[in-house]
Design a protein around this motif. Structure first.
Motif, short mmCIF file in Angstrom:
data_model
loop_
_atom_site.label_atom_id
_atom_site.label_comp_id
_atom_site.label_asym_id
_atom_site.label_seq_id
_atom_site.Cartn_x
_atom_site.Cartn_y
_atom_site.Cartn_z
N PHE A 184 2.60 -3.34 21.76
CA PHE A 184 2.85 -2.04 22.38
C PHE A 184 3.54 -2.29 23.72
O PHE A 184 3.04 -3.06 24.54
CB PHE A 184 1.55 -1.27 22.59
N SER A 185 4.68 -1.65 23.95
CA SER A 185 5.51 -1.96 25.10
C SER A 185 5.97 -0.70 25.81
O SER A 185 6.35 0.29 25.17
CB SER A 185 6.73 -2.77 24.65
N ASN A 186 5.96 -0.74 27.15
CA ASN A 186 6.50 0.33 27.98
C ASN A 186 7.33 -0.30 29.09
O ASN A 186 6.93 -1.32 29.68
CB ASN A 186 5.39 1.17 28.60
N GLY A 187 8.48 0.29 29.41
CA GLY A 187 9.32 -0.29 30.44
C GLY A 187 10.33 0.69 31.01
O GLY A 187 10.53 1.79 30.47
N SER A 213 1.40 -5.13 25.58
CA SER A 213 0.06 -5.49 25.13
C SER A 213 0.14 -6.02 23.71
O SER A 213 0.77 -5.41 22.84
CB SER A 213 -0.87 -4.28 25.18
N PHE A 214 -0.48 -7.17 23.46
CA PHE A 214 -0.55 -7.74 22.12
C PHE A 214 -1.65 -8.79 22.09
O PHE A 214 -1.97 -9.42 23.10
CB PHE A 214 0.79 -8.38 21.71
N SER A 215 -2.27 -8.93 20.92
CA SER A 215 -3.33 -9.93 20.70
C SER A 215 -4.43 -9.84 21.75
O SER A 215 -4.98 -10.85 22.21
CB SER A 215 -2.74 -11.34 20.69
N GLY A 216 -4.78 -8.61 22.16
CA GLY A 216 -5.87 -8.41 23.09
C GLY A 216 -5.57 -8.75 24.54
O GLY A 216 -6.49 -8.83 25.36
N LYS A 217 -4.31 -8.93 24.90
CA LYS A 217 -3.96 -9.22 26.28
C LYS A 217 -2.75 -8.39 26.70
O LYS A 217 -1.99 -7.90 25.87
CB LYS A 217 -3.68 -10.70 26.47
N LEU A 249 9.15 -8.51 22.30
CA LEU A 249 10.04 -7.81 21.38
C LEU A 249 11.44 -8.40 21.39
O LEU A 249 12.23 -8.15 20.49
CB LEU A 249 10.11 -6.33 21.75
N GLU A 250 11.77 -9.18 22.40
CA GLU A 250 13.10 -9.75 22.52
C GLU A 250 13.16 -11.18 21.99
O GLU A 250 14.07 -11.55 21.27
CB GLU A 250 13.53 -9.75 24.00
N SER A 251 12.18 -11.99 22.37
CA SER A 251 12.20 -13.41 22.03
C SER A 251 11.51 -13.68 20.70
O SER A 251 10.42 -13.17 20.43
CB SER A 251 11.52 -14.22 23.12
N SER A 252 12.12 -14.49 19.87
CA SER A 252 11.50 -14.87 18.61
C SER A 252 10.27 -15.73 18.82
O SER A 252 9.40 -15.80 17.95
CB SER A 252 12.51 -15.63 17.75
#
Length: 268
Positions: A184-187, A213-217, A249-252
């Motif tokens: 989940f991303s906001n910017g 936010s991802f994987s609880g962090k 979301l940008e980096s593989s």
């Protein structure tokens, strides 16, 4: 990741144009280096005053240290002007992931179905989009996003905006790309694109900051991108760009993404 390329387009004499490109990719890590080459052609066609379609086909050559593999990729995308202020776009793209050595070695490809609706209102553009991606390692992901962009200066091409995005994966795989259960991303971002008066140089720049936010962090994100184009003649131009990003979301890899690119364009 380093990218070098050769691109241009051929005017067909009808509404639309044929674009071709030749790009060279080089990815490296502490232990290995891998290369890939893409050769593609794309046709842009205006079917009517409101509807346009882009169709493309590419040949992709993966060159990891353990051998060479060739794949075909491509896409079909359309854009429809619902009204003077509202636009609808949709399409399908099949493409390789060439960001890291592991992705090139594993020949990871994705098929993406996407759709977006944009509307202009009081100097701002609001966009809602969704996408489904199927990966060659039997993984899949869903993505929904909302973006608002406000034009601060039309004369100098200065824009400010905000984004919100949610992405969820069906599986966690080890094929070389970052795929936690969900992101989940906001910017927010600020961008500018303009031409230096009295010269043939144009430039663009973009900065971004946000929270993911991802994987609880939860982590902060940032990005900076800059590019310059030099028109040598009406037919020939050179451009170069640099991008640094820290974003899941940008980096593989889910951490840092860095790209340097340069290209030569010839119009005939």
């Amino acid at each position: 990741m380093k990218i070098q390329g050769l691109s241009g387009y051929y005017w067909t004499g009808r509404p639309g144009r044929v674009t071709f490109n030749l790009d060279f990719y080089e990815a490296s890590s502490q232990w290995a280096t891998a290369n890939a080459t893409t050769l593609g052609v794309k046709d842009s066609i205006d079917l009517s005053g409101a509807l346009s379609v882009n169709a493309g086909l590419s040949l992709v050559v993966f060159k990891p240290e353990n051998g060479e593999t060739v794949f075909a990729s491509g896409g079909l995308n359309g854009r429809y002007e619902v009204s003077s202020r509202t636009r609808l776009s949709a399409g399908y793209n099949y493409s390789p992931m060439l960001d890291t050595v592991a992705l090139i070695e594993n020949h990871v490809r994705t098929g993406e179905l996407h759709a977006a609706l944009s509307h202009d209102w009081r100097g701002a553009t609001f966009t809602a989009s969704t996408a489904f991606m199927g990966y060659s390692d039997d993984n899949s992901s869903y993505d929904v996003a909302a973006t608002a962009v406000y034009k601060l200066s039309e004369r100098h091409g200065i824009y400010a905006g905000a984004t919100s995005e949610y992405k969820v994966f069906s599986e966690h795989t080890a094929s070389g790309y970052f795929n936690p259960p969900n992101i989940f991303s906001n910017g927010v971002f600020l961008s500018v694109e303009d031409e230096i008066p009295g010269t043939r140089l144009s430039y663009s720049a973009n900065i971004e900051a946000g929270i993911q936010s991802f994987s609880g962090k939860t982590e902060s994100t940032s990005a900076i991108e800059a590019g310059v184009e030099w028109r040598l003649t009406r037919e020939v131009s050179l451009d170069a760009g640099y991008k640094y990003s820290r974003s899941a979301l940008e980096s593989s890899s889910g951490f840092r993404f860095e790209e340097v690119k340069a290209s030569f364009t010839y119009l005939y």
